[in-house]
Write a protein that holds these residues in place. Structure first.
Motif, PDB file in Angstrom:
ATOM      1  N   LEU A 166      -0.371 -22.432  18.262  1.00  0.00           N
ATOM      2  CA  LEU A 166      -0.552 -24.064  18.493  1.00  0.00           C
ATOM      3  C   LEU A 166       0.863 -24.699  17.515  1.00  0.00           C
ATOM      4  CD1 LEU A 166      -4.014 -24.392  17.132  1.00  0.00           C
ATOM      5  CD2 LEU A 166      -3.132 -24.923  19.860  1.00  0.00           C
ATOM      6  N   PHE A 167       1.219 -24.251  16.545  1.00  0.00           N
ATOM      7  CA  PHE A 167       2.212 -25.024  15.920  1.00  0.00           C
ATOM      8  C   PHE A 167       3.804 -24.436  16.035  1.00  0.00           C
ATOM      9  CE2 PHE A 167      -1.902 -26.075  13.897  1.00  0.00           C
ATOM     10  CZ  PHE A 167      -1.627 -27.632  13.589  1.00  0.00           C
ATOM     11  N   GLY A 168       3.935 -23.250  16.197  1.00  0.00           N
ATOM     12  CA  GLY A 168       5.233 -22.762  16.520  1.00  0.00           C
ATOM     13  C   GLY A 168       5.732 -22.144  15.300  1.00  0.00           C
ATOM     14  N   THR A 169       6.721 -21.476  15.231  1.00  0.00           N
ATOM     15  CA  THR A 169       7.298 -20.673  14.052  1.00  0.00           C
ATOM     16  C   THR A 169       8.167 -21.430  13.132  1.00  0.00           C
ATOM     17  OG1 THR A 169       9.267 -19.753  15.426  1.00  0.00           O
ATOM     18  CG2 THR A 169       7.164 -18.528  15.128  1.00  0.00           C
ATOM     19  N   ALA A 204       6.591 -13.239  19.621  1.00  0.00           N
ATOM     20  CA  ALA A 204       7.712 -13.122  20.721  1.00  0.00           C
ATOM     21  C   ALA A 204       7.950 -14.076  21.585  1.00  0.00           C
ATOM     22  CB  ALA A 204       7.377 -11.781  21.534  1.00  0.00           C
ATOM     23  N   SER A 205       6.942 -15.037  21.826  1.00  0.00           N
ATOM     24  CA  SER A 205       7.114 -16.309  22.642  1.00  0.00           C
ATOM     25  C   SER A 205       7.872 -17.416  21.980  1.00  0.00           C
ATOM     26  CB  SER A 205       5.781 -16.867  23.157  1.00  0.00           C
ATOM     27  OG  SER A 205       5.004 -17.385  22.037  1.00  0.00           O
ATOM     28  N   TYR A 206       8.005 -17.309  20.539  1.00  0.00           N
ATOM     29  CA  TYR A 206       8.773 -18.316  20.023  1.00  0.00           C
ATOM     30  C   TYR A 206       9.933 -17.701  19.443  1.00  0.00           C
ATOM     31  CZ  TYR A 206       4.973 -21.753  19.665  1.00  0.00           C
ATOM     32  OH  TYR A 206       4.204 -22.740  20.135  1.00  0.00           O
ATOM     33  N   LEU A 207       9.953 -16.565  18.884  1.00  0.00           N
ATOM     34  CA  LEU A 207      11.093 -15.814  18.274  1.00  0.00           C
ATOM     35  C   LEU A 207      12.043 -15.064  19.325  1.00  0.00           C
ATOM     36  CD1 LEU A 207       9.544 -14.514  15.138  1.00  0.00           C
ATOM     37  CD2 LEU A 207      10.943 -16.856  15.481  1.00  0.00           C
ATOM     38  N   VAL A 212      11.030  -9.502  17.850  1.00  0.00           N
ATOM     39  CA  VAL A 212       9.646  -8.672  17.249  1.00  0.00           C
ATOM     40  C   VAL A 212      10.286  -7.229  17.511  1.00  0.00           C
ATOM     41  CG1 VAL A 212       7.491  -8.406  18.714  1.00  0.00           C
ATOM     42  CG2 VAL A 212       8.166 -10.600  18.275  1.00  0.00           C
ATOM     43  N   ALA A 213      11.136  -6.969  18.571  1.00  0.00           N
ATOM     44  CA  ALA A 213      11.578  -5.570  18.734  1.00  0.00           C
ATOM     45  C   ALA A 213      12.038  -4.961  17.778  1.00  0.00           C
ATOM     46  CB  ALA A 213      12.375  -5.489  19.930  1.00  0.00           C
ATOM     47  N   GLY A 214      13.112  -5.534  16.797  1.00  0.00           N
ATOM     48  CA  GLY A 214      13.702  -5.260  15.703  1.00  0.00           C
ATOM     49  C   GLY A 214      13.071  -5.034  14.471  1.00  0.00           C
ATOM     50  N   LYS A 239      11.989 -21.485  26.527  1.00  0.00           N
ATOM     51  CA  LYS A 239      11.691 -21.662  25.177  1.00  0.00           C
ATOM     52  C   LYS A 239      10.187 -22.114  25.276  1.00  0.00           C
ATOM     53  CE  LYS A 239      15.553 -20.966  23.034  1.00  0.00           C
ATOM     54  NZ  LYS A 239      15.652 -20.154  21.624  1.00  0.00           N
ATOM     55  N   ARG A 240       9.322 -21.541  24.211  1.00  0.00           N
ATOM     56  CA  ARG A 240       7.898 -22.115  23.981  1.00  0.00           C
ATOM     57  C   ARG A 240       7.824 -23.294  23.089  1.00  0.00           C
ATOM     58  NH1 ARG A 240       2.993 -19.256  22.862  1.00  0.00           N
ATOM     59  NH2 ARG A 240       1.329 -20.826  22.931  1.00  0.00           N
ATOM     60  N   ALA A 241       7.083 -24.303  23.588  1.00  0.00           N
ATOM     61  CA  ALA A 241       6.993 -25.415  23.020  1.00  0.00           C
ATOM     62  C   ALA A 241       5.499 -25.457  22.361  1.00  0.00           C
ATOM     63  CB  ALA A 241       7.234 -26.631  24.009  1.00  0.00           C
ATOM     64  N   PRO A 242       5.573 -26.104  21.125  1.00  0.00           N
ATOM     65  CA  PRO A 242       4.261 -26.275  20.151  1.00  0.00           C
ATOM     66  C   PRO A 242       3.344 -27.100  21.146  1.00  0.00           C
ATOM     67  CG  PRO A 242       6.047 -26.657  18.783  1.00  0.00           C
ATOM     68  CD  PRO A 242       6.646 -26.476  20.299  1.00  0.00           C
TER      69      PRO A 242
END
Length: 608
Positions: A166-169, A204-207, A212-214, A239-242
């Motif tokens: 909902l709020f993002g990273t 992963a959708s935000y970062l 996430v892999a690393g 880019k994922r938006a909140p």
């Protein structure tokens, strides 16, 4: 009996809130929170008295924490509803006073209650995030994710997943979540593991996949990793938006939406435009290094024995071998290990000594190429922890730019750029760069000029021109007259980059004075061709106001007298005669000194 109960409830209404919350009759306690919920629903703002009364500390602790921890399920239900109503009207300061106690009560009690209570508890957590109390929410949810009761762990993980979604990273810090997930990956409960996978996908959708892999893939079971990779591959591009914003962000968006578009006057943004930019700020990218777990490579390599053809050689003994393929095998192994996203700090002195020896003396190009790649990987993985070593390797890498072998020169160039990004500043290696720009080999001069330009353009902070003006710009000025056309162009681009980052051509005026008219004009035109336009009195990169203050106000142009010779008339842009009559004017040295004072660009803060 009914009349007696009614009398008890009526009498209890006259008691203070904390006494009603501690009453032995559960209906009195439940009715208290119904009253609080109704009163909060009628409140117009956070200044309403009910917000203070319900949020204040009572005799046994915060009111809502008592209700959430009540032994009676009905009281738990009414208290969580009252809390949501209170949070809807509270401000950040009020929420900060009870966030810790409320989140602890939710983790300890509410997540173990009925589905209705669990759902309301989750909404209370999201309201707390709106009020910038995400740290307490994440901390308590992570703690509850390790509960022995699977449904509690699942509910806690669901709160974490939805908070990120909902709020993002940018609002919800992913670092503690990333640190906690590996423990959850090993849960014996399938539902818990599934929630952990969902959180990984949301991150992963935000970062991005790289982060996430690393940070997490190595800690996942193989089957889980496969599922997560497949789910990430199905994410929509871009880019994922909140979907939800904090109260502060909501206010900024409301201001931006209601602000009419204004003209941009004198390079200064209007308040409404600033708010709009803040509300629609775009994430420029996430550095996987910030989220990765440091990996120790020195310990394992110390004990490692390599098999090369039919020989088994201890890792450190490989560097003393006369066989190039043995040395190359050790460098390849070191490079592969150093490519971890983040390396644990340690004593890399022996590694650096071997790399310097190979770069300086090894006649085998493949070994030297591998050594350059190792240096780049170490710089990327250690960052500031590799600063001293990176500076010591810089001269050797610059010398290798002369190699005709494209793999070698490209490896040296890439490594120098990596080290310049993560390990040292221009000022740290200015002497080495100047020496390379005076190298007899034109290829070294060319590539060094390009490197300086890239480092100037990519520098995240204003460059200390006062400290560099006698070194790099002067060296670039000499190169601008080089016999090699490519070297001249690289030097001119470097001077233009210095002017743009300095905000004014006055920053390199002393160098420009030594160039012929054609070369000077080329340097002055380069920034405009790239979309920048440094000029005396204007500097976008360092703030227009500061640069304007460093220059004298231009004199108003006076019309030439009738019949005056052409030389006395004002030429477009002003000529030397006009400048001489315009009153006091700062010279290049004085303007540069004044500029440096205004932007605070001292030696100790440059390029960091």
């Amino acid at each position: 009996m009914a009349d007696n109960e009614a009398a008890v409830l009526a009498a209890a209404k006259k008691l203070p809130l904390d006494e009603r919350a501690a009453h032995k009759t559960w209906k009195v306690r439940s009715e208290l929170f119904d009253d609080v919920k109704d009163a909060c629903a009628k409140a117009f703002s956070s200044e309403d008295p009910i917000l203070h009364q319900a949020g204040a500390e009572g005799g046994g602790g915060p009111l809502f924490a008592k209700g959430l921890g009540d032994a009676n399920l009905n009281v738990q239900d009414t208290s969580i509803e009252a809390l949501c109503a209170w949070l809807a009207k509270a401000d950040v300061q009020q929420a900060s006073r009870l966030a810790s106690s409320v989140c602890s009560a939710i983790s300890a009690k509410s997540l173990k209650a009925r589905p209705f209570t669990v759902a309301k508890a989750a909404e209370a957590c999201y309201l707390l995030v709106e009020l910038e109390q995400q740290e307490s929410v994440v901390e308590s949810a992570i703690k509850a994710s390790g509960d022995k009761v699977p449904k509690v762990a699942v509910a806690a993980l669901d709160i974490l997943k939805n908070a990120v979604s909902l709020f993002g990273t940018k609002v919800v810090d992913p670092k503690p979540i990333i640190r906690a997930l590996p423990t959850v990956y090993g849960s014996a409960n399938a539902q818990v593991r599934d929630k952990a996978k969902e959180i990984s996908v949301e991150l992963a959708s935000y970062l991005g996949l790289a982060v996430v892999a690393g940070a997490l893939f190595e800690k996942m079971p193989a089957a889980m990793k496969k599922d997560v990779e497949a789910a990430i591959a199905e994410l929509p591009p871009g880019k994922r938006a909140p979907e939800r914003w904090t109260r502060r962000e909501q206010e900024e968006r409301a201001v931006a939406a209601g602000q009419p578009e204004a003209m941009d006057v004198d390079d200064e943004a209007e308040p409404g435009l600033v708010a709009a930019e803040a509300a629609e700020e775009v994430d420029e990218g996430v550095d996987a290094y910030e989220y990765a777990t440091p990996v120790d490579i020195l310990g394992p390599l110390q004990k490692e024995v390599l098999t090369i053809v039919d020989d088994r050689v201890a890792f450190w003994d490989c560097f003393e071998s006369k066989k190039w393929n043995v040395r190359k095998a050790a460098l390849d192994r070191l490079r592969d290990a150093a490519r971890a996203t983040r390396l644990a700090e340690g004593d890399y002195g022996a590694v650096v000594r071997e790399l310097k020896k190979v770069l300086a003396k090894d006649a085998n190009i493949t070994c030297a190429t591998a050594a350059a790649e190792v240096a780049g990987a170490l710089g990327s993985g250690l960052r500031s922890g590799f600063s001293s070593a990176a500076k010591s390797l810089c001269p050797n890498l610059l010398e290798r730019l002369k190699e005709k072998n494209i793999m070698m020169s490209r490896a040296a160039e890439d490594t120098l750029r990596t080290l310049g990004t993560h390990c040292y500043s221009l000022l740290d290696v200015a002497e080495d760069l100047v020496a390379a720009m005076e190298h007899k080999n034109p290829k070294v001069r060319l590539e060094t000029g390009k490197l300086v330009t890239a480092m100037v353009e990519g520098c995240p902070k204003p460059i200390a021109l006062r400290a560099l003006k006698e070194s790099l710009p002067a060296a670039l000025g000499k190169l601008a007259s080089d016999a090699d056309a490519g070297v001249r162009e690289a030097a001119q681009a470097g001077l233009a980059a210095f002017a743009v980052r300095g905000g004014s051509l006055a920053a390199i005026e002393k160098v420009l004075e030594k160039l012929d008219d054609g070369k000077r004009k080329k340097v002055e035109e380069l920034p405009a061709s790239k979309g920048s336009s440094p000029r005396p009195g204007a500097g976008k990169s360092l703030g227009g106001a500061a640069i304007k203050a460093a220059q004298p106000a231009p004199a108003r142009r006076q019309p030439a007298a009738a019949g005056a010779p052409p030389s006395a008339r004002s030429a477009p842009g002003g000529g030397r005669d006009e400048e001489a009559s315009a009153g006091p004017r700062l010279g290049p040295e004085e303007a540069l000194e004044r500029f440096a004072e205004l932007v605070g660009a001292d030696t100790g803060k440059s390029g960091r």
